[in-house]
Motif scaffolding. Sequence first.
Motif, PDB file in Angstrom:
ATOM      1  N   GLU A  51       0.815  -1.213   0.000  1.00  9.35           N
ATOM      2  CA  GLU A  51       0.000   0.000   0.000  1.00  9.35           C
ATOM      3  C   GLU A  51       0.854   1.271   0.000  1.00  9.35           C
ATOM      4  O   GLU A  51       0.344   2.369  -0.273  1.00  9.35           O
ATOM      5  N   LEU A  52       2.154   1.131   0.287  1.00  9.65           N
ATOM      6  CA  LEU A  52       3.051   2.291   0.266  1.00  9.65           C
ATOM      7  C   LEU A  52       3.698   2.516  -1.101  1.00  9.65           C
ATOM      8  O   LEU A  52       4.616   3.330  -1.222  1.00  9.65           O
ATOM      9  N   GLN A  53       3.200   1.834  -2.124  1.00 11.43           N
ATOM     10  CA  GLN A  53       3.815   1.997  -3.437  1.00 11.43           C
ATOM     11  C   GLN A  53       3.853   3.460  -3.898  1.00 11.43           C
ATOM     12  O   GLN A  53       4.881   3.910  -4.409  1.00 11.43           O
ATOM     13  N   PRO A  54       2.773   4.230  -3.722  1.00 11.19           N
ATOM     14  CA  PRO A  54       2.862   5.637  -4.149  1.00 11.19           C
ATOM     15  C   PRO A  54       3.957   6.395  -3.392  1.00 11.19           C
ATOM     16  O   PRO A  54       4.664   7.219  -3.984  1.00 11.19           O
ATOM     17  N   TRP A  55       4.083   6.117  -2.119  1.00 14.40           N
ATOM     18  CA  TRP A  55       5.125   6.780  -1.325  1.00 14.40           C
ATOM     19  C   TRP A  55       6.505   6.341  -1.806  1.00 14.40           C
ATOM     20  O   TRP A  55       7.434   7.156  -1.902  1.00 14.40           O
ATOM     21  N   GLY A  56       6.630   5.065  -2.122  1.00 17.85           N
ATOM     22  CA  GLY A  56       7.897   4.563  -2.637  1.00 17.85           C
ATOM     23  C   GLY A  56       8.278   5.214  -3.946  1.00 17.85           C
ATOM     24  O   GLY A  56       9.449   5.553  -4.171  1.00 17.85           O
ATOM     25  N   ARG A  57       7.307   5.413  -4.834  1.00 14.72           N
ATOM     26  CA  ARG A  57       7.601   6.080  -6.105  1.00 14.72           C
ATOM     27  C   ARG A  57       8.059   7.522  -5.866  1.00 14.72           C
ATOM     28  O   ARG A  57       8.956   8.031  -6.546  1.00 14.72           O
ATOM     29  N   ALA A  58       7.427   8.186  -4.895  1.00 14.69           N
ATOM     30  CA  ALA A  58       7.838   9.554  -4.582  1.00 14.69           C
ATOM     31  C   ALA A  58       9.252   9.573  -4.013  1.00 14.69           C
ATOM     32  O   ALA A  58      10.039  10.470  -4.321  1.00 14.69           O
ATOM     33  N   ALA A  59       9.586   8.579  -3.180  1.00  9.18           N
ATOM     34  CA  ALA A  59      10.945   8.499  -2.630  1.00  9.18           C
ATOM     35  C   ALA A  59      11.964   8.260  -3.743  1.00  9.18           C
ATOM     36  O   ALA A  59      13.060   8.839  -3.746  1.00  9.18           O
ATOM     37  N   GLU A  60      11.623   7.394  -4.707  1.00 12.45           N
ATOM     38  CA  GLU A  60      12.505   7.174  -5.864  1.00 12.45           C
ATOM     39  C   GLU A  60      12.773   8.487  -6.595  1.00 12.45           C
ATOM     40  O   GLU A  60      13.925   8.801  -6.937  1.00 12.45           O
TER      41      GLU A  60
END
Length: 234
Positions: A51-60
């Motif tokens: 569920e943190l995929q959007p946050w992970g993309r932002a971190a990338e």
Amino acid sequence: MKIRHLALLLPLITMHPARAADAPPTPLDAPAKTLVINAPRFEADVSQSPELQPWGRAAEALCQQWYGRIVQILESDDNVRPLPPVVKIIFEKDMKGVAHVAGNTMHIAVPYVKAHYDDMGMVAHELVHLVQRYQGGNPGWLVEGMADYVRSKHFEPLIALPRINFEKAKYTDAYKTTAAFLIWIEGKYDARLIPKLHAAMRARTYKDELFKELTGKDLPALWEEFRLSIAPPN
């Protein structure tokens, strides 16, 4: 978790470069370095908490955008012990604390992200550690203070640093206290303080006496002057 707040994350990444992308302070005693930056590709692993995929993309995106900028701020030799072509950002659901760098990998605690969804500055702090790539022997207070120096002065310049309680605080407290101290020294004594400290720490030649070489004053005297500049006697 408030996924709708994701819309706040990309502005947090893009609002700062207008202030922070400025070139590092022009050296007073030497021409600026021309640096060759071999930026890796950053990949978020959110398999433990999809569920943190959007946050992970932002971190990338943050890491991809800011890696080269941090190299420039530190005037770091990016070819010394280069990072691998791909650097992982691993989100760990059972991890305590906030985040850390181990080797060439960034580890982020899922519980912390869920509780502090807007804290992208934490990622910037850890990214500094990936640029530092020190091999030990350096004081932890300065390593962490320099990471928060980059975060506070360059990535989050519009966020005020916490008020320092000088009855308890010391320059060795690390993080934002040390960051504020470094920002003050840089502004008063040496515009290239941070690159010079970084170079010594990379070379494993750092000693506290370096501050006296660069400013003419040792650390306790600098701290006292810093204290008086913020909290002058009545």
